[in-house]
Write a protein that holds these residues in place. Structure first.
Motif, PDB file in Angstrom:
ATOM      1  N   VAL A   1       0.974 -31.893 -39.527  1.00 29.71           N
ATOM      2  CA  VAL A   1       0.493 -32.793 -38.485  1.00 29.71           C
ATOM      3  C   VAL A   1       0.521 -34.224 -39.009  1.00 29.71           C
ATOM      4  O   VAL A   1       0.380 -34.447 -40.220  1.00 29.71           O
ATOM      5  N   GLU A   2       0.749 -35.202 -38.131  1.00 33.36           N
ATOM      6  CA  GLU A   2       0.781 -36.601 -38.534  1.00 33.36           C
ATOM      7  C   GLU A   2      -0.101 -37.425 -37.603  1.00 33.36           C
ATOM      8  O   GLU A   2       0.026 -37.373 -36.385  1.00 33.36           O
ATOM      9  N   LYS A   3      -1.015 -38.203 -38.193  1.00 36.59           N
ATOM     10  CA  LYS A   3      -1.946 -39.044 -37.441  1.00 36.59           C
ATOM     11  C   LYS A   3      -1.539 -40.510 -37.623  1.00 36.59           C
ATOM     12  O   LYS A   3      -1.227 -40.949 -38.737  1.00 36.59           O
ATOM     13  N   LYS A   4      -1.561 -41.280 -36.536  1.00 33.55           N
ATOM     14  CA  LYS A   4      -1.267 -42.707 -36.573  1.00 33.55           C
ATOM     15  C   LYS A   4      -2.227 -43.444 -35.635  1.00 33.55           C
ATOM     16  O   LYS A   4      -2.900 -42.814 -34.803  1.00 33.55           O
ATOM     17  N   ALA A   5      -2.272 -44.758 -35.757  1.00 33.65           N
ATOM     18  CA  ALA A   5      -3.123 -45.570 -34.881  1.00 33.65           C
ATOM     19  C   ALA A   5      -2.502 -46.944 -34.709  1.00 33.65           C
ATOM     20  O   ALA A   5      -1.636 -47.362 -35.492  1.00 33.65           O
ATOM     21  N   LYS A   6      -2.935 -47.665 -33.685  1.00 36.16           N
ATOM     22  CA  LYS A   6      -2.462 -49.036 -33.486  1.00 36.16           C
ATOM     23  C   LYS A   6      -3.498 -49.834 -32.700  1.00 36.16           C
ATOM     24  O   LYS A   6      -4.322 -49.279 -31.960  1.00 36.16           O
ATOM     25  N   LEU A   7      -3.421 -51.138 -32.859  1.00 38.02           N
ATOM     26  CA  LEU A   7      -4.266 -52.059 -32.110  1.00 38.02           C
ATOM     27  C   LEU A   7      -3.469 -52.627 -30.938  1.00 38.02           C
ATOM     28  O   LEU A   7      -2.254 -52.437 -30.848  1.00 38.02           O
ATOM     29  N   ASP A   8      -4.145 -53.344 -30.039  1.00 38.15           N
ATOM     30  CA  ASP A   8      -3.441 -53.931 -28.900  1.00 38.15           C
ATOM     31  C   ASP A   8      -2.354 -54.905 -29.348  1.00 38.15           C
ATOM     32  O   ASP A   8      -1.345 -55.098 -28.661  1.00 38.15           O
ATOM     33  N   SER A   9      -2.558 -55.518 -30.512  1.00 39.05           N
ATOM     34  CA  SER A   9      -1.584 -56.494 -31.010  1.00 39.05           C
ATOM     35  C   SER A   9      -0.373 -55.839 -31.678  1.00 39.05           C
ATOM     36  O   SER A   9       0.604 -56.520 -32.000  1.00 39.05           O
ATOM     37  N   ASP A  10      -0.431 -54.536 -31.885  1.00 38.27           N
ATOM     38  CA  ASP A  10       0.672 -53.821 -32.537  1.00 38.27           C
ATOM     39  C   ASP A  10       1.668 -53.314 -31.506  1.00 38.27           C
ATOM     40  O   ASP A  10       1.297 -52.944 -30.381  1.00 38.27           O
ATOM     41  N   THR A  11       2.925 -53.270 -31.914  1.00 38.42           N
ATOM     42  CA  THR A  11       3.968 -52.761 -31.025  1.00 38.42           C
ATOM     43  C   THR A  11       4.231 -51.283 -31.233  1.00 38.42           C
ATOM     44  O   THR A  11       4.858 -50.639 -30.398  1.00 38.42           O
ATOM     45  N   GLN A  12       3.780 -50.735 -32.352  1.00 44.43           N
ATOM     46  CA  GLN A  12       3.991 -49.319 -32.616  1.00 44.43           C
ATOM     47  C   GLN A  12       2.849 -48.746 -33.451  1.00 44.43           C
ATOM     48  O   GLN A  12       2.095 -49.481 -34.082  1.00 44.43           O
ATOM     49  N   TYR A  13       2.751 -47.418 -33.414  1.00 40.80           N
ATOM     50  CA  TYR A  13       1.706 -46.740 -34.182  1.00 40.80           C
ATOM     51  C   TYR A  13       2.011 -46.825 -35.675  1.00 40.80           C
ATOM     52  O   TYR A  13       3.176 -46.825 -36.088  1.00 40.80           O
ATOM     53  N   LYS A  14       0.948 -46.882 -36.497  1.00 40.48           N
ATOM     54  CA  LYS A  14       1.088 -46.986 -37.951  1.00 40.48           C
ATOM     55  C   LYS A  14       0.224 -45.928 -38.634  1.00 40.48           C
ATOM     56  O   LYS A  14      -0.785 -45.484 -38.084  1.00 40.48           O
ATOM     57  N   ASN A  15       0.623 -45.541 -39.835  1.00 37.59           N
ATOM     58  CA  ASN A  15      -0.219 -44.647 -40.627  1.00 37.59           C
ATOM     59  C   ASN A  15      -0.780 -45.361 -41.853  1.00 37.59           C
ATOM     60  O   ASN A  15      -1.200 -44.745 -42.818  1.00 37.59           O
ATOM     61  N   THR A  16      -0.751 -46.691 -41.799  1.00 42.42           N
ATOM     62  CA  THR A  16      -1.349 -47.495 -42.860  1.00 42.42           C
ATOM     63  C   THR A  16      -2.723 -47.987 -42.401  1.00 42.42           C
ATOM     64  O   THR A  16      -3.077 -47.879 -41.230  1.00 42.42           O
ATOM     65  N   ALA A  17      -3.507 -48.524 -43.347  1.00 39.43           N
ATOM     66  CA  ALA A  17      -4.848 -49.004 -43.025  1.00 39.43           C
ATOM     67  C   ALA A  17      -4.791 -50.121 -41.979  1.00 39.43           C
ATOM     68  O   ALA A  17      -3.900 -50.974 -41.998  1.00 39.43           O
ATOM     69  N   LEU A  18      -5.758 -50.109 -41.062  1.00 40.46           N
ATOM     70  CA  LEU A  18      -5.843 -51.114 -40.016  1.00 40.46           C
ATOM     71  C   LEU A  18      -7.150 -51.896 -40.154  1.00 40.46           C
ATOM     72  O   LEU A  18      -8.124 -51.409 -40.721  1.00 40.46           O
ATOM     73  N   TYR A  19      -7.140 -53.102 -39.589  1.00 38.56           N
ATOM     74  CA  TYR A  19      -8.343 -53.932 -39.587  1.00 38.56           C
ATOM     75  C   TYR A  19      -8.618 -54.296 -38.138  1.00 38.56           C
ATOM     76  O   TYR A  19      -7.824 -54.975 -37.486  1.00 38.56           O
ATOM     77  N   ALA A  20      -9.754 -53.822 -37.620  1.00 36.33           N
ATOM     78  CA  ALA A  20     -10.048 -54.000 -36.204  1.00 36.33           C
ATOM     79  C   ALA A  20     -11.394 -54.676 -36.000  1.00 36.33           C
ATOM     80  O   ALA A  20     -12.304 -54.540 -36.824  1.00 36.33           O
ATOM     81  N   GLU A  21     -11.523 -55.375 -34.898  1.00 34.92           N
ATOM     82  CA  GLU A  21     -12.798 -55.982 -34.551  1.00 34.92           C
ATOM     83  C   GLU A  21     -13.719 -54.923 -33.945  1.00 34.92           C
ATOM     84  O   GLU A  21     -13.254 -53.970 -33.309  1.00 34.92           O
ATOM     85  N   ILE A  22     -15.006 -55.100 -34.156  1.00 34.69           N
ATOM     86  CA  ILE A  22     -15.986 -54.186 -33.588  1.00 34.69           C
ATOM     87  C   ILE A  22     -15.822 -54.149 -32.064  1.00 34.69           C
ATOM     88  O   ILE A  22     -15.657 -55.188 -31.420  1.00 34.69           O
ATOM     89  N   SER A  23     -15.846 -52.947 -31.522  1.00 35.94           N
ATOM     90  CA  SER A  23     -15.789 -52.650 -30.075  1.00 35.94           C
ATOM     91  C   SER A  23     -14.407 -52.828 -29.448  1.00 35.94           C
ATOM     92  O   SER A  23     -14.215 -52.468 -28.287  1.00 35.94           O
ATOM     93  N   LYS A  24     -13.435 -53.376 -30.210  1.00 34.64           N
ATOM     94  CA  LYS A  24     -12.085 -53.537 -29.661  1.00 34.64           C
ATOM     95  C   LYS A  24     -11.352 -52.192 -29.624  1.00 34.64           C
ATOM     96  O   LYS A  24     -11.474 -51.374 -30.539  1.00 34.64           O
ATOM     97  N   LYS A  25     -10.568 -51.984 -28.578  1.00 28.70           N
ATOM     98  CA  LYS A  25      -9.884 -50.704 -28.388  1.00 28.70           C
ATOM     99  C   LYS A  25      -8.882 -50.415 -29.507  1.00 28.70           C
ATOM    100  O   LYS A  25      -8.135 -51.303 -29.936  1.00 28.70           O
ATOM    101  N   ILE A  26      -8.866 -49.159 -29.948  1.00 31.60           N
ATOM    102  CA  ILE A  26      -7.884 -48.659 -30.922  1.00 31.60           C
ATOM    103  C   ILE A  26      -7.201 -47.456 -30.286  1.00 31.60           C
ATOM    104  O   ILE A  26      -7.860 -46.563 -29.743  1.00 31.60           O
TER     105      ILE A  26
END
Length: 325
Positions: free
Chosen positions: A178-203
């Protein structure tokens, strides 16, 4: 015997050729057999069930006497087995019934019925032996000669032993990943590297896996650290690019296994299906902030894994999200 060896080398075949006689008067069987499973799935559990005992055989005339194991008499006497797949007489299997002993579909049908019978607690069937793979090979030895059903926790196998001392079968069921990824609204594609997000902002989160050959009972597990809030109402399941309705799987939003949610696919997936699960979430006020001076700060982790077969577990795939500073 040549036909038995030929078919066994091609696939996991069970109950091949019954050129048998319940009244054979020939050599006694005093040896023992061995089943070797190559390319075993590490940590998978393998079970064998003895269905028939080889009592005697006449090599010259290619005649064998196979007695039904006492635990399996009722199975062989069932209406959809007796005189459909095999002929029986006085507690012995006398011949295979069908359009041809090399018909894979027919053998798979018979094997499926035998496995279902073995796994039904009401039938009181216990395995002859079981072992957990610790590498890529599993060996069952000191076996009485006969026919054995071989089952793997990663999916069904079927194997046999005959008057030969040893038979080798190859596990062709691959462990799923299985492979897990995530992205922020500012990202164009999902990533499996560490992300930095603002509190309460959608992920946005994404989990993907491909259904492997022979594997059954898929359940997807997802677990988020306390610093991550998951919107369970946003969960969507796509199979081969098509969104599935909720009646095609079972979503548990409050599982008792410590996870945030579980998805039981209820054995409705097929080999090579590509499954993608998406959902959204956000960091909470208590989310961890990156601190290079604190080695215990592992970030806010969201991980996923599969369970399959008979309680086997896949790899764990995770994404790490830090509160932005």
């Amino acid at each position: 015997m040549k036909l038995i060896k030929k078919i066994a080398a091609i696939m996991f075949v069970f109950m091949m050729v019954f050129t048998l006689s319940s009244n054979v008067n020939a050599e006694e069987t005093t040896g023992t057999g061995k089943i070797i499973i190559n390319q075993a799935v590490d940590k998978a559990e393998y079970k064998i069930y003895k269905l028939l005992t080889l009592e005697s055989y006449d090599k010259k005339n290619n005649i064998y006497s196979y007695k039904i194991d006492s635990k399996w008499v009722n199975f062989f006497e069932q209406g959809d087995i007796k005189n459909t797949y095999v002929a029986t007489e006085n507690g012995y299997v006398t011949k295979w019934i069908g359009e041809g002993t090399e018909n894979e579909t027919r053998m798979q049908e018979f094997t499926k019925k035998a496995l279902e019978y073995a796994k039904n607690p009401a039938n009181g069937i216990t395995e002859t032996d079981k072992k957990t793979a610790t590498g890529d090979s599993v060996t069952f030895d000191h076996l009485g000669l006969g026919y054995y059903l071989v089952d793997s926790s990663s999916g069904a196998l079927c194997g046999l032993t005959t008057t030969d001392d040893q038979i080798t079968i190859t596990e062709k069921n691959e462990a799923p990943t299985v492979e897990k990824k995530a992205k922020l609204d500012s990202d164009t594609q999902y990533k499996n590297t560490a992300l930095y997000a603002e509190i309460s902002k959608k992920i946005d989160f994404q989990i993907g896996f491909t259904v492997t050959k022979g594997v059954e009972n898929y359940v997807l597990h997802d677990k988020a650290d306390d610093g991550i809030s998951i919107d369970s109402n946003s969960i969507k399941v796509h199979v081969n690019g098509v969104e599935k309705s909720e009646n095609e799987y079972n979503l548990d939003k409050n599982p008792n296994d410590g996870c945030t949610f579980d998805i039981d696919f209820q054995n409705k997936l097929n080999e090579n299906d590509k499954v993608v699960v998406t959902y959204t979430g956000h960091l909470k006020e208590n989310a961890k902030i990156l601190d290079l001076n604190n080695p215990e700060n592992t970030g806010n982790v969201n991980k996923s894994y599969l369970t399959y077969g008979h309680k086997n577990k896949s790899n764990e795939s995770e994404v790490i999200i830090y509160a932005g500073v």
